[in-house]
Write a protein that holds these residues in place. Structure first.
Motif, PDB file in Angstrom:
ATOM      1  N   MET A  48       0.774  -1.211   0.006  1.00 40.41           N
ATOM      2  CA  MET A  48       0.004  -0.076  -0.072  1.00 40.41           C
ATOM      3  C   MET A  48       0.702   1.220  -0.112  1.00 40.41           C
ATOM      4  O   MET A  48       2.122   1.285   0.544  1.00 40.41           O
ATOM      5  CB  MET A  48      -0.960   0.007   1.163  1.00 40.41           C
ATOM      6  N   PRO A  49       0.245   2.267  -0.395  1.00 42.56           N
ATOM      7  CA  PRO A  49       0.959   3.741  -0.681  1.00 42.56           C
ATOM      8  C   PRO A  49       1.166   4.205   0.773  1.00 42.56           C
ATOM      9  O   PRO A  49       0.806   5.432   1.157  1.00 42.56           O
ATOM     10  CB  PRO A  49       0.220   4.565  -1.649  1.00 42.56           C
ATOM     11  N   SER A  56      -7.871  14.573   7.569  1.00 38.70           N
ATOM     12  CA  SER A  56      -6.575  14.345   8.610  1.00 38.70           C
ATOM     13  C   SER A  56      -5.868  13.149   8.443  1.00 38.70           C
ATOM     14  O   SER A  56      -4.900  12.915   9.154  1.00 38.70           O
ATOM     15  CB  SER A  56      -7.178  14.440  10.052  1.00 38.70           C
ATOM     16  N   VAL A  57      -6.416  12.271   7.688  1.00 38.83           N
ATOM     17  CA  VAL A  57      -5.840  10.789   7.523  1.00 38.83           C
ATOM     18  C   VAL A  57      -5.499  10.579   6.209  1.00 38.83           C
ATOM     19  O   VAL A  57      -5.960  11.116   5.111  1.00 38.83           O
ATOM     20  CB  VAL A  57      -7.076   9.888   7.791  1.00 38.83           C
ATOM     21  N   ASP A  58      -4.223   9.845   6.205  1.00 32.67           N
ATOM     22  CA  ASP A  58      -3.544   9.631   4.852  1.00 32.67           C
ATOM     23  C   ASP A  58      -4.112   8.374   4.099  1.00 32.67           C
ATOM     24  O   ASP A  58      -3.906   8.375   3.121  1.00 32.67           O
ATOM     25  CB  ASP A  58      -1.952   9.555   4.957  1.00 32.67           C
ATOM     26  N   PRO A  69      -6.811  15.246   0.796  1.00 29.46           N
ATOM     27  CA  PRO A  69      -7.034  15.000  -0.513  1.00 29.46           C
ATOM     28  C   PRO A  69      -5.846  14.227  -1.384  1.00 29.46           C
ATOM     29  O   PRO A  69      -4.499  14.309  -0.630  1.00 29.46           O
ATOM     30  CB  PRO A  69      -6.732  16.397  -1.175  1.00 29.46           C
ATOM     31  N   GLY A  70      -5.873  13.158  -2.120  1.00 27.58           N
ATOM     32  CA  GLY A  70      -4.643  12.359  -2.299  1.00 27.58           C
ATOM     33  C   GLY A  70      -4.576  11.295  -1.290  1.00 27.58           C
ATOM     34  O   GLY A  70      -3.566  10.418  -1.731  1.00 27.58           O
ATOM     35  N   GLY A  71      -5.410  11.207  -0.159  1.00 26.47           N
ATOM     36  CA  GLY A  71      -5.390  10.061   0.664  1.00 26.47           C
ATOM     37  C   GLY A  71      -6.226   8.771  -0.021  1.00 26.47           C
ATOM     38  O   GLY A  71      -6.751   8.838  -0.781  1.00 26.47           O
ATOM     39  N   ILE A  91     -10.724   5.390  -8.808  1.00 25.96           N
ATOM     40  CA  ILE A  91     -10.326   3.915  -8.565  1.00 25.96           C
ATOM     41  C   ILE A  91      -8.905   3.859  -8.948  1.00 25.96           C
ATOM     42  O   ILE A  91      -8.426   4.159 -10.138  1.00 25.96           O
ATOM     43  CB  ILE A  91     -11.288   2.987  -9.098  1.00 25.96           C
ATOM     44  N   VAL A  92      -7.849   3.145  -7.969  1.00 23.64           N
ATOM     45  CA  VAL A  92      -6.612   2.922  -8.587  1.00 23.64           C
ATOM     46  C   VAL A  92      -6.587   1.808  -8.981  1.00 23.64           C
ATOM     47  O   VAL A  92      -5.840   1.399 -10.206  1.00 23.64           O
ATOM     48  CB  VAL A  92      -5.743   3.270  -7.214  1.00 23.64           C
TER      49      VAL A  92
END
Length: 200
Positions: A39-40, A110-112, A139-141, A180-181
């Motif tokens: 995972m990223p 607040s969460v990645d 954003p980007g999380g 969706i990634v």
């Protein structure tokens, strides 16, 4: 004083459930450390484990970051199990939240990285639950969802009527602000969808 010791001993049914959760998930899934490793997640990330249960993913998540890991579960006893496991491993970055996902009261953006493992089929409203998660993610999380495929040939797992098919899940995620990634089939029964919160 140790706050984790309860006078009322956990009942056998609960202990069996914990053992079942740990063993069944281990059997069905790739090792959680391996999945988390793909995972990223970066070393300083803030993570959220939705429906943390007995900490199957919470513990490897906490080992993968120096940031905070929120372990969310409505069952106080499950959170107590996670606290015991964390203590055993010397992990101090897990913060328990006793609540249901629809009531999640973390700060917005607040969460990645959030994980929802085999829990979304139990929520009262999928859209509301995912909308709550999208709000707390930066954003980007990223959000990783694990669910049972809605396939009549797959007997194992929750009743067909409450399962969420991967296409339906992708649709709802896209509607509420995720991109969706990738989608992965872990085995015949379980799939994962990794999605990222779009930058507005």
């Amino acid at each position: 004083m140790n706050h984790m010791k309860h006078d009322n001993q956990p009942d056998q049914k609960f202990l069996t459930k914990v053992a079942f959760l740990d063993s069944r998930q281990r059997e069905r899934l790739v090792p959680p450390e391996e999945l988390i490793g793909q995972m990223p997640i970066q070393k300083n990330h803030t993570l959220l484990d939705v429906g943390a249960g007995s900490g199957f993913f919470t513990i490897p998540m906490a080992e993968s970051t120096s940031g905070k890991v929120y372990a969310m579960d409505p069952d106080e006893r499950m959170l107590s199990v996670i606290a015991d496991k964390a203590k055993e491993k010397g992990l101090t970055n897990i913060e328990p939240i006793q609540d249901y996902i629809e009531n999640l009261s973390l700060q917005n953006n607040s969460v990645d990285f959030a994980m929802a493992s085999l829990i979304l089929h139990e929520v009262s409203s999928l859209t509301k639950a995912l909308a709550t998660i999208v709000e707390v993610l930066k954003p980007g999380g990223h959000l990783l969802c694990l669910e049972y495929e809605k396939d009549d040939l797959i007997i194992e797992g929750p009743p067909m009527s409450i399962r969420i098919g991967s296409e339906d899940l992708e649709k709802v995620l896209s509607l509420i602000g995720f991109e969706i990634v990738k989608k992965t089939k872990i085995n015949d029964a379980i799939y994962t969808v990794l999605a990222v919160k779009k930058n507005k």
